[in-house]
Design an enzyme around this catalytic site. Structure first.
Site, mmCIF file in Angstrom:
data_model
loop_
_atom_site.group_PDB
_atom_site.id
_atom_site.type_symbol
_atom_site.label_atom_id
_atom_site.label_comp_id
_atom_site.label_asym_id
_atom_site.label_seq_id
_atom_site.Cartn_x
_atom_site.Cartn_y
_atom_site.Cartn_z
ATOM 1 N N HIS A 14 -7.410 -4.950 9.832
ATOM 2 C CA HIS A 14 -7.107 -4.675 8.428
ATOM 3 C C HIS A 14 -5.804 -5.338 8.000
ATOM 4 C CE1 HIS A 14 -4.940 -0.557 9.279
ATOM 5 N NE2 HIS A 14 -4.029 -1.487 9.120
ATOM 6 N N GLU B 193 -9.697 -1.910 4.974
ATOM 7 C CA GLU B 193 -10.395 -1.634 6.222
ATOM 8 C C GLU B 193 -11.635 -2.519 6.342
ATOM 9 O OE1 GLU B 193 -8.803 -0.057 8.272
ATOM 10 O OE2 GLU B 193 -8.505 2.057 7.870
ATOM 11 N N ASP C 52 0.828 -1.212 0.000
ATOM 12 C CA ASP C 52 0.000 0.000 0.000
ATOM 13 C C ASP C 52 0.860 1.258 0.000
ATOM 14 O OD1 ASP C 52 0.945 -0.352 2.577
ATOM 15 O OD2 ASP C 52 -0.999 -0.768 3.455
ATOM 16 N N ASN D 251 -7.658 -3.199 13.983
ATOM 17 C CA ASN D 251 -9.070 -3.415 13.613
ATOM 18 C C ASN D 251 -9.227 -4.556 12.608
ATOM 19 O OD1 ASN D 251 -8.064 -2.289 11.283
ATOM 20 N ND2 ASN D 251 -9.546 -0.636 11.127
HETATM 21 C C1 GLP Z 1 -0.709 0.096 8.670
HETATM 22 C C2 GLP Z 1 -0.403 -0.599 7.321
HETATM 23 C C3 GLP Z 1 -0.487 -2.090 7.429
HETATM 24 C C4 GLP Z 1 0.189 -2.523 8.706
HETATM 25 C C5 GLP Z 1 -0.635 -2.075 9.880
HETATM 26 C C6 GLP Z 1 -0.003 -2.362 11.229
HETATM 27 O O1 GLP Z 1 -1.754 0.987 8.627
HETATM 28 N N1 GLP Z 1 -1.199 -0.174 6.230
HETATM 29 O O2 GLP Z 1 0.113 -2.694 6.278
HETATM 30 O O3 GLP Z 1 0.281 -3.932 8.748
HETATM 31 O O4 GLP Z 1 -1.053 -0.741 9.766
HETATM 32 O O5 GLP Z 1 1.021 -1.473 11.509
HETATM 33 P P1 GLP Z 1 2.044 -1.663 12.704
HETATM 34 O O6 GLP Z 1 2.965 -2.764 12.290
HETATM 35 O O7 GLP Z 1 2.766 -0.358 12.811
HETATM 36 O O8 GLP Z 1 1.256 -2.000 13.900
#
Ligand code: GLP
Length: 271
Positions: A141, A146, A67, A139
Site C-alpha cells: 500500500h 490498500e 492520510d 502489502n
Molecule cells: C502506514 C501509512 C503509510 C506508511 C506505511 C508504512 O500504514 N499509512 O503511509 O508508508 O504504513 O509504515 P512504516 O514506515 O511504519 O513501515
C-alpha cells in the site's frame, strides 16, 4: 523509475533531506506531500538539522499529508497530525505557517466524501504537489490505498486490511482504540504529484520493494502503479534492496544519474 540504494537508513534520510532542501531552495513556495510511519522519522530529524543550520526554510512551504485515521482528531496522540507536529512541525514552527499544513481529517458525523473532495480542491488550489514523499506498506500500500484500490481513486475513506491493522498495532497500547478506517489521498492524487520519492528501509520491506519495482502492475499491489509515473525515485537501504532483481543495473544507473544531476540540477520540471 530511478532506484537509489544507500548503505544505511541514515544515508537514506540524508539523501532524501537533501533532495527536499534542493527543491525548496529552487522553489521556495513548493508544495510537499508528506508521509507518516516509522520510515520517514529519520528524514524529518535530518530536515530539522538542515533547518537549524539555516540550510533550508519552510516559511513558504505548503504541506499535504497523505492520510489520517478516521474519527481521530488532531490532538489525539495516535493522529497523524500529532505525529507530524511531534517529529517535524513543532521543531521548525518558528518558521512554518501551520495553516499551510493540511490533513484529511474526518470525524464521526462528517461526510468523508465531502472532506475528500475538499482535500482535492485544496491541493489543486495550492498548485498541485511538487514532491510527494511515500513510505511503503508491506502489502504494497501507499498512503492507505490498500490492495484493490482503484488507480483512478482520489482522496476518500478506506477500510484497512487486517494486514495493515496488524502491522500498525505495534504503535498502539493494548487497550487503546485502533481505527480500522482512514482517509487517504487516492492513487490518482499521488500520481498527479510532479515528483515522487518513495522510501523503504529494512528487510521486512524487501518483498514489497521487489514487487513495486519489477512486479506486474496491478491494483492487488498498489505501489506497482508508480512504474508508470515519469518522475519517481525509490530510495532504499541495503536491507530493503536485498531482493531487487538486476541490482547491478540500478547501482550503475544511479552513478550515471548522479553525475548528470550534479551538472544539470534536479527537478527540472519545477519552475
Ligand atoms: C502506514 C501509512 C503509510 C506508511 C506505511 C508504512 O500504514 N499509512 O503511509 O508508508 O504504513 O509504515 P512504516 O514506515 O511504519 O513501515
Amino acid at each position: 523509475m530511478e532506484v537509489i540504494i544507500c548503505d544505511t537508513q541514515e544515508a537514506v534520510a540524508d539523501r532524501v533531506a537533501n533532495y527536499i532542501k534542493y527543491l525548496i531552495n529552487k522553489k521556495e513556495n513548493a508544495t510537499l506531500g508528506l508521509a507518516t510511519g516509522s520510515t520517514p522519522i529519520k528524514l524529518y530529524k535530518k530536515l530539522i538539522e538542515l533547518y537549524n543550520n539555516n540550510e533550508v526554510t519552510f516559511k513558504k512551504t505548503t504541506t499535504f499529508n497523505l492520510d489520517e485515521y478516521y474519527n481521530i482528531d488532531g490532538d489525539n496522540i495516535q493522529s497523524y497530525r500529532y505525529f507530524m507536529n511531534k517529529y517535524l512541525f513543532n521543531k521548525i514552527d518558528i518558521d512554518i505557517d501551520k495553516s499551510k499544513a493540511h490533513f484529511p481529517i474526518c470525524l464521526e458525523g462528517e461526510n468523508p466524501n465531502l472532506i475528500g473532495d475538499l482535500y482535492e480542491k485544496k491541493i489543486i488550489n495550492a498548485g498541485g504537489i511538487d514532491l510527494q514523499i511515500l513510505g511503503l506498506g508491506s502489502n504494497g500500500h501507499i498512503g492507505f490505498n490498500e490492495p484493490s484500490s482503484s488507480f483512478m481513486s482520489k482522496t476518500r475513506i478506506k477500510t484497512l486490511t487486517q494486514k495493515t491493522i496488524d502491522d500498525n498495532s505495534r504503535l498502539f497500547n493494548k487497550n487503546e482504540y485502533q481505527p480500522n478506517m482512514a482517509m487517504t489521498m487516492g492513487i490518482s492524487t499521488i500520481l498527479n504529484a510532479k515528483y515522487i520519492i518513495l522510501i523503504a528501509t529494512g528487510e521486512n520491506k524487501s518483498d514489497a520493494v521487489n514487487r513495486l519495482i519489477s512486479g506486474a502492475i496491478s491494483s492487488k499491489n498498489p505501489a506497482s502503479i508508480l512504474q508508470n509515473h515519469k518522475n519517481v525515485i525509490v530510495i532504499l537501504d541495503e536491507d530493503a534492496s536485498s531482493k531487487v532483481n538486476n541490482i547491478d543495473y540500478y547501482l550503475n544507473a544511479a552513478k550515471e544519474n548522479k553525475k548528470l544531476q550534479e551538472q544539470f540540477g534536479y527537478f527540472h520540471e519545477l519552475k
